[in-house]
Design an enzyme around this catalytic site. Sequence first.
Site, short mmCIF file in Angstrom:
data_model
loop_
_atom_site.label_atom_id
_atom_site.label_comp_id
_atom_site.label_asym_id
_atom_site.label_seq_id
_atom_site.Cartn_x
_atom_site.Cartn_y
_atom_site.Cartn_z
CG HIS A 1 -0.19 0.04 2.53
ND1 HIS A 1 -0.03 -1.07 3.32
CD2 HIS A 1 0.47 1.04 3.16
CE1 HIS A 1 0.67 -0.75 4.38
NE2 HIS A 1 1.00 0.52 4.31
C1 T46 Z 1 2.44 0.66 7.08
C2 T46 Z 1 3.28 -0.54 7.32
C3 T46 Z 1 4.73 -0.21 7.54
C4 T46 Z 1 -5.07 -0.90 12.99
O1 T46 Z 1 -6.23 -1.14 13.37
N1 T46 Z 1 -4.37 0.16 13.52
C5 T46 Z 1 -3.11 0.46 13.16
O2 T46 Z 1 -2.52 1.42 13.70
C6 T46 Z 1 -2.48 -0.33 12.14
C7 T46 Z 1 -1.08 0.00 11.69
C8 T46 Z 1 -3.19 -1.38 11.60
N2 T46 Z 1 -4.45 -1.64 12.02
C9 T46 Z 1 -5.15 -2.79 11.43
C10 T46 Z 1 -5.49 -2.67 9.97
C11 T46 Z 1 -5.50 -4.12 9.51
O3 T46 Z 1 -6.77 -4.66 9.73
O4 T46 Z 1 -4.33 -3.93 11.56
C12 T46 Z 1 -4.50 -4.79 10.45
C13 T46 Z 1 -3.16 -5.08 9.79
O5 T46 Z 1 -2.69 -3.89 9.13
P1 T46 Z 1 -1.97 -3.92 7.71
O6 T46 Z 1 -2.43 -5.07 6.92
O7 T46 Z 1 -2.14 -2.55 7.09
O8 T46 Z 1 -0.45 -4.16 8.14
P2 T46 Z 1 0.85 -3.99 7.23
O9 T46 Z 1 1.95 -4.61 7.98
O10 T46 Z 1 0.60 -4.42 5.84
O11 T46 Z 1 1.10 -2.39 7.18
C14 T46 Z 1 1.44 -1.70 8.38
C15 T46 Z 1 0.65 -0.39 8.48
O12 T46 Z 1 -0.76 -0.68 8.41
C16 T46 Z 1 1.00 0.57 7.39
O13 T46 Z 1 0.47 1.86 7.67
O14 T46 Z 1 2.87 1.63 6.49
O15 T46 Z 1 2.82 -1.38 8.38
#
Ligand code: T46
Length: 134
Positions: free
Chosen positions: A50
């Site tokens: 993303h």
């Molecule tokens: C990024 C990279 C480096 C939340 O509810 N609150 C939060 O603060 C975050 C970060 C995530 N979430 C939820 C959203 C999803 O349902 O946790 C779940 C996993 O998040 P995501 O799939 O976006 O995780 P990554 O590792 O792909 O990305 C994360 C961050 O979301 C993103 O902002 O830049 O780490």
Amino acid sequence: MKNVYGLTLKHIVDERGALVIAEMGSGMPFEMRRVYYISQVPGDVRRGFHAHRQLQQVLVCVSGSCKIDVDDGSVRETISVSGVGQAMYIGPYVWHEMFSFSEDCVLLVLADDVYNEEDYIRDYSAFVNEVALR
Ligand code: T46
């Protein structure tokens, strides 16, 4: 690449170990409103996929190492993140994917805003189109 650069957080290392500081005026490029960390990632897993429209973040491996592919819509680079105080700034409109997590990796992320799913672009084609319109 615009909106991506490495930075070194203030750190103090002595015979007792390492102390790393994320503080305005000592290397942090913005005021933090959120901290989260990613750990226990299997070595063959990629995360991210993303870009953010506004969010600014600093990523630091407080333990272990990982790699991050960063992409501005036309150029893609791979950056390794590891080492005491070594961090990476990722700003708006940078597609990023984290991978090659070491078993002991703890990736700490310092962000300038609270979580907002509307700030995410999670589709690569939509990202390229939005970048082209900027
Ligand atoms: C990024 C990279 C480096 C939340 O509810 N609150 C939060 O603060 C975050 C970060 C995530 N979430 C939820 C959203 C999803 O349902 O946790 C779940 C996993 O998040 P995501 O799939 O976006 O995780 P990554 O590792 O792909 O990305 C994360 C961050 O979301 C993103 O902002 O830049 O780490």
